[in-house]
Design an enzyme around this catalytic site. Structure first.
Site, PDB file in Angstrom:
ATOM      1  CG  HIS A 117      -2.206  -0.711   1.000  1.00  0.00           C
ATOM      2  ND1 HIS A 117      -2.335  -2.066   1.154  1.00  0.00           N
ATOM      3  CD2 HIS A 117      -3.437  -0.270   0.602  1.00  0.00           C
ATOM      4  CE1 HIS A 117      -3.584  -2.428   0.884  1.00  0.00           C
ATOM      5  NE2 HIS A 117      -4.276  -1.359   0.538  1.00  0.00           N
ATOM      6  CE  LYS A 122      -6.015 -10.342  11.851  1.00  0.00           C
ATOM      7  NZ  LYS A 122      -5.383 -10.046  13.129  1.00  0.00           N
TER       8      LYS A 122
END
Lengths: 182, 280
Positions: free
Chosen positions: A37, A102
């Protein structure tokens, strides 16, 4: 409600999904976690395109363990998503419609999901061996030098998930936990 | 004086890294099985049954239970009557980790520098805690620890006036703020006393004890029991999606401290709390 979710997912389709929906994902998804990212968005600022067309795509926050001889992939469960909170508003703005991970998300991520139409799906953390059985092919498409953190293009079949935060901001972590708090 | 070649230690550590990452310890496995029977949330129950299935699959295929095969934490107690030969002990431990992670297809998750962040590609260095003890044996415990849960851990420098209630409330606060992030159901390691670094080490060491075991100190065992109940009443549940299984166990270790302090460390761990132990 159990839903078969085929990728790519349009913004309209993402808006149809509701917190609590049980999904089985089929099609192509891309892994990216912390380092990928960071590099994607730093490159973008330098005018370098993302390594894949992100429009209507799904990013799986994950870094698999290595595959043994004859295996498609090693274990591949989700990593904790909040570490990508700094980057997700931008990837959503660029066209990302689905994130699999999550754990909790920042309000700015949820705002972007509402504004553009995106969904956050939870996979079972710590069930990496089991989830790996849903991966039918795996190819590193960028940032090979990052090892496990490279961007992997995965083809998945019946990959199980549950919609945790929908494009209206409904959040299963908040609603479900309240039911069992004593 | 007993001579031990450090090559034996490398070999043991290699095997322990693989074993700890692929075979869920019996105590944790049983705790998940029991939790699955008692979980009230349907979603939670389903998640726990997937964790059982995952553990079985990992063991059968000798595949990591979780892709985060952790940073290797090694506790080594060397008897003072042991003479180590064949090279450096630290290098031998790291060689064991290197071979375990490379040969065992475990994920390499360690970066050489916390700011430059270049992967060492063999998961070294390990975090090593040495202790010199009586006797001529070597006791090795390997506890690879993932960072999803490690990141949720905290140190509190409490005041003596905060007392036992302050300690209990801080532990609950830490579990609550961890929420869905560390892959609940969690295992909670707690260190009380010592100083800043000692309480953190105690908390890590507490995670080596079996879940469901009780502290030998009665007043500490009482805190463990209360925290277990209170934590499981928080509602967080499996994966944070609600339920009465938020923690599988809480182990507390304690040590002497200073008149001015009450240090407390809470080391959050996940349902894949790994531990392998051997004597050489």
């Amino acid at each position: 409600m159990e839903i078969v979710l085929n990728t790519p997912i349009t913004r309209e389709k993402a808006r149809e999904l509701k917190a609590g929906d049980i999904v089985k994902i089929n099609g192509v998804i891309y892994t990216a976690r912390d380092a990928a990212h960071k590099r994607m968005l730093e490159n973008l600022e330098k005018g370098i395109d993302l390594p894949f067309d992100i429009k209507n795509q799904t990013i799986y926050f994950a870094g698999p363990s290595p595959a043994k001889e004859g295996e498609v992939i090693g274990s591949v469960g989700p990593t904790t998503s909040y570490r990508m909170d700094k980057y997700s508003p931008k990837t959503i703005e660029l066209g990302l419609t689905c994130m699999i991970g999550k754990g909790s998300r920042d309000v700015l991520v949820i705002e972007a999901m509402k504004k553009y139409g995106a969904v956050y799906i939870g996979a079972v953390g710590g069930a990496g061996a089991l989830l790996s059985t849903c991966v039918k092919s795996c190819e590193v498409i960028a940032y090979n030098d990052l090892g496990s953190e490279a961007i992997h293009k995965l083809e998945v079949e019946n990959f199980p998930g549950i919609v945790i935060i929908d494009s209206e901001g409904n959040n299963l972590y908040e609603t479900e936990v309240q039911k069992y708090r004593k | 004086m007993r001579e031990v070649n450090v090559a034996l230690i490398s070999e043991a550590i290699k095997e322990m890294c693989i074993e700890a990452n692929c075979c869920l310890n019996e105590d944790i496995y049983s705790a998940i099985e029991n939790a699955e029977k008692n979980e009230q949330s349907e979603i939670g129950k389903n998640i726990l049954s997937q964790l059982i299935e995952n553990a079985k699959l990992a063991k059968c295929k000798n595949k990591p239970i979780c892709q985060d095969t952790g940073m290797a934490v090694v506790f080594i107690e060397v008897g003072q009557d042991v003479h180590l030969v064949g090279g450096s002990l630290t290098e031998a431990i790291n060689e064991g980790v290197r071979r375990g992670y490379v040969d065992g297809y475990l994920r390499k998750s360690v970066v050489k520098d916390p700011l430059i962040r270049e992967n060492t590609k063999d998961n070294t260095p390990a975090i090593i805690h040495y202790d010199i003890v009586e006797g001529d044996k070597i006791h090795i415990e390997v506890a690879p620890k993932g960072f999803g849960s490690e990141n949720m851990s905290k140190v509190y420098m409490l005041k003596p006036a905060d007392g036992v209630e302050g300690v209990k409330n801080a532990i609950i606060d830490c579990i609550k703020s961890a929420g869905p992030n560390p892959c609940p159901p969690m295992v909670v390691g707690v260190g009380i006393g010592g100083n800043f670094e000692m309480c953190a080490k105690l908390a890590k060491k507490a995670l080596l004890r079996k879940v469901g075991s009780k502290s030998e100190k009665a007043h500490i065992a009482e805190i463990e029991e209360e925290i277990f109940k209170r934590a499981n009443n928080l509602g967080i549940g499996p994966q944070g999606l609600g339920g009465n299984t938020t923690i599988l166990g809480v182990n507390i270790e304690s040590f002497a401290t200073h008149i001015a302090g009450l240090p407390l460390a809470v080391n959050i761990s996940c349902h894949v709390t790994r531990h392998s132990e051997r004597y050489i």
